[in-house]
Motif scaffolding. Structure first.
Motif, short mmCIF file in Angstrom:
data_model
loop_
_atom_site.label_atom_id
_atom_site.label_comp_id
_atom_site.label_asym_id
_atom_site.label_seq_id
_atom_site.Cartn_x
_atom_site.Cartn_y
_atom_site.Cartn_z
N GLU A 13 8.88 8.17 -3.18
CA GLU A 13 9.51 7.07 -3.51
C GLU A 13 10.44 7.29 -4.53
N LYS A 16 13.43 8.99 -2.16
CA LYS A 16 13.91 7.82 -1.29
C LYS A 16 14.81 6.98 -2.06
N SER A 17 14.44 6.45 -3.32
CA SER A 17 15.26 5.39 -4.02
C SER A 17 16.58 5.92 -4.59
N LYS A 20 19.01 6.73 -1.64
CA LYS A 20 19.70 5.38 -1.19
C LYS A 20 20.71 4.90 -2.28
#
Length: 238
Positions: A13, A16-17, A20
């Protein structure tokens, strides 16, 4: 096992964060040694992400994940899947400008070398917009002055070629995106390394990469060599 899976999920996570939020074109300009140090420090977050994935892939950590008295240990494939996912998040952030920084460059290629050895089929099966930056990074690395970076890059090219020979995994890319991809790899290997003086400290590594690349691209090998010979002749005539 629950704690280890929580670590993997949190790592996934986080990466991914971060990807992004920061996946955008980056232009890196190096003027002075001080400016270079400041720029590298500014991208220390990417270095930390790479080191996180390297540590997750360390043999001691994988062995610890597999060891459990109640047989509830984490399977090693879960660890490598997590690292592969993390690599997918990092790839869009990497540029050739970023690879100019020694620490980031060496750590990135250490990670790529691990993934090529572990999951060459999955690396070759990446979507083209992720696979192409990785390939360009490898082609950048084959002529790098750091022999460890060159070694990881040449081994990476060899892994891609062997996987293509084995399963034709690159066929979708060759058909729909880059039909001259293998030609490009051969051309860069000859012009950037084999025909340069730097080849002297990586002769064996070049042979290790050249053989599977040539075998995977037999119909086009003579065309590439002819183009190289013609280019050399024209240069000599000027």
């Amino acid at each position: 096992k629950e704690q280890r899976m929580a670590l993997f999920q949190a790592s996934a996570e986080l990466l991914k964060s971060y990807s992004k939020a920061h996946c955008q074109n980056r232009v890196i300009r190096k003027a002075t040694a001080q400016a270079e140090a400041e720029e590298e420090q500014a991208y220390n977050d990417i270095l930390c992400a790479i080191r996180l994935l390297i540590n997750l892939g360390a043999k001691d950590f994988i062995d610890a994940c597999k060891t459990s008295g109640d047989h509830s240990g984490v399977d090693s494939t879960q660890v490598t899947d997590m690292i592969f996912f993390g690599l997918q998040q990092i790839l869009p952030l990497m540029t050739q400008g970023l690879l100019q920084f020694p620490t980031l460059c060496s750590q990135f290629f250490e990670l790529v070398g691990f993934m090529m050895d572990t999951y060459p089929d999955k690396v070759c099966g990446l979507p083209f917009d992720l696979f192409n930056p990785l390939l360009q990074a490898l082609l950048f690395g084959i002529s790098h002055h750091d022999l460890n970076v060159a070694k990881a890059s040449l081994h990476g090219l060899a892994s891609i070629a062997r996987e293509q020979l084995k399963s034709h995994v690159l066929q979708p890319i060759l058909t729909h995106h880059a039909p001259d991809l293998l030609d490009q790899c051969l051309h860069r290997l000859f012009t950037d390394v084999i025909f340069k003086s730097i080849v002297m400290d990586r002769v064996e590594l070049c042979g290790y990469a050249l053989l599977p690349l040539a075998a995977a691209n037999v119909p086009r090998l003579s065309v590439v060599l002819t183009q190289l010979c013609d280019a050399t002749y024209q240069k000599d005539q000027r």
